[in-house]
Design a protein around this motif. Structure first.
Motif, mmCIF file in Angstrom:
data_model
loop_
_atom_site.group_PDB
_atom_site.id
_atom_site.type_symbol
_atom_site.label_atom_id
_atom_site.label_comp_id
_atom_site.label_asym_id
_atom_site.label_seq_id
_atom_site.Cartn_x
_atom_site.Cartn_y
_atom_site.Cartn_z
ATOM 1 N N THR A 1 1.187 -0.931 0.187
ATOM 2 C CA THR A 1 0.139 0.012 -0.012
ATOM 3 C C THR A 1 0.895 0.878 0.210
ATOM 4 O O THR A 1 0.772 2.454 0.146
ATOM 5 C CB THR A 1 -0.937 0.105 1.291
ATOM 6 O OG1 THR A 1 -0.217 0.087 2.181
ATOM 7 C CG2 THR A 1 -1.798 -1.224 1.328
ATOM 8 N N ALA B 1 2.666 2.393 2.631
ATOM 9 C CA ALA B 1 3.038 2.904 3.952
ATOM 10 C C ALA B 1 4.205 2.262 4.075
ATOM 11 O O ALA B 1 4.959 1.006 3.388
ATOM 12 C CB ALA B 1 2.106 1.863 4.247
ATOM 13 N N THR C 1 5.878 3.104 11.779
ATOM 14 C CA THR C 1 5.056 2.907 10.418
ATOM 15 C C THR C 1 4.007 4.032 10.305
ATOM 16 O O THR C 1 3.830 4.735 11.177
ATOM 17 C CB THR C 1 3.846 1.551 10.488
ATOM 18 O OG1 THR C 1 3.709 1.010 8.819
ATOM 19 C CG2 THR C 1 2.919 1.165 11.144
ATOM 20 N N ASN C 2 3.913 4.529 8.939
ATOM 21 C CA ASN C 2 2.734 5.026 9.057
ATOM 22 C C ASN C 2 1.364 5.199 8.357
ATOM 23 O O ASN C 2 0.553 5.812 7.356
ATOM 24 C CB ASN C 2 3.193 6.189 7.607
ATOM 25 C CG ASN C 2 3.403 6.307 6.303
ATOM 26 O OD1 ASN C 2 3.983 4.644 5.550
ATOM 27 N ND2 ASN C 2 4.158 6.741 5.306
ATOM 28 N N ARG C 3 1.823 3.690 8.343
ATOM 29 C CA ARG C 3 0.199 2.891 7.575
ATOM 30 C C ARG C 3 -1.185 3.856 8.685
ATOM 31 O O ARG C 3 -0.705 3.091 9.614
ATOM 32 C CB ARG C 3 0.329 1.585 7.909
ATOM 33 C CG ARG C 3 -1.037 0.183 7.431
ATOM 34 C CD ARG C 3 -0.484 -1.257 6.967
ATOM 35 N NE ARG C 3 -1.230 -1.380 6.467
ATOM 36 C CZ ARG C 3 -0.836 -2.784 5.320
ATOM 37 N NH1 ARG C 3 -0.059 -3.293 5.878
ATOM 38 N NH2 ARG C 3 -2.421 -3.537 4.564
ATOM 39 N N GLN C 4 -1.976 2.714 7.845
ATOM 40 C CA GLN C 4 -3.284 3.776 8.443
ATOM 41 C C GLN C 4 -4.146 2.751 9.326
ATOM 42 O O GLN C 4 -4.123 1.362 8.544
ATOM 43 C CB GLN C 4 -4.389 4.267 8.277
ATOM 44 C CG GLN C 4 -3.032 5.959 6.916
ATOM 45 C CD GLN C 4 -2.997 6.955 8.161
ATOM 46 O OE1 GLN C 4 -3.946 6.477 9.157
ATOM 47 N NE2 GLN C 4 -2.175 7.890 8.328
#
Length: 191
Positions: free
Chosen positions: A170, A172, A188-191
């Motif tokens: 994705t 991220a 992480t910057n994963r939502q």
């Protein structure tokens, strides 16, 4: 079995090596040449092994190149993050995407690049995670988008002697590093 690279590529003697495999399973290797401290690149992408000079040590013998990291983009071009020591103290980036090796300064504020890692997302944006050699050892993240670098401090007290970055499906980013107590930290910057 194991085959020494210097048996495949004349002159492949070095350290600080890193490796990446492209979509066609070709091998790409970056390393620092032992006797000259030059940054070299070896690959079998053309069908046979070749060795190329990427960047040369400049100035005095203390101005060494070190801490290499390599990633391959969706087209099969190599992208290398590395640092110059002592005289330059720069975080550097090299790529052969234009057909010849080009070099860019990612960051030259302070002593940067003591440790670094590189990752490429699905849009072929380059991301470099690197440490600044200051009291708190802050971690920086630089991104190259549309030909320009932008960077920011990711952690003001990262320590970061050991660090790694990876990008998921994705786009991220996932980052792991040693904190000031030597414990692993994950971001992480994963939502």
């Amino acid at each position: 079995g194991l085959t020494p690279l210097n048996n495949l590529v004349a002159g492949a003697l070095g350290n600080n090596c890193c490796i990446a495999i492209d979509a066609t399973n070709a091998v790409h290797i970056a390393f620092i040449e032992t006797f000259t401290n030059d940054l070299r690149y070896a690959s079998n992408a053309s069908g046979s092994w070749s060795l190329e000079l990427v960047d040369q040590q400049s100035g005095t013998s203390t101005n060494t190149i070190y801490h290499t990291s390599i990633a391959i983009d969706s087209v099969g071009f190599a992208h290398i993050a590395y640092a110059h020591d002592f005289a330059e103290n720069d975080m550097e980036y090299a790529t052969n995407a234009s057909g010849t090796w080009t070099i860019e300064k990612v960051d030259d504020a302070g002593t940067v690049g003591y440790s670094s890692d590189i990752a490429i997302d699905s849009n072929d944006r380059i991301h470099i995670l690197y440490e600044e050699l200051a009291d708190a050892r802050p971690l920086h993240l630089a991104t190259r988008d549309a030909g320009a670098w932008s960077s920011f401090v990711l952690s003001s007290s990262g320590f970061g002697q050991d660090l790694s970055i990876s990008v998921d499906s994705t786009d991220a980013m996932h980052i792991v590093f040693n904190d000031e107590q030597g414990e692993l930290s994950y971001m992480t910057n994963r939502q």
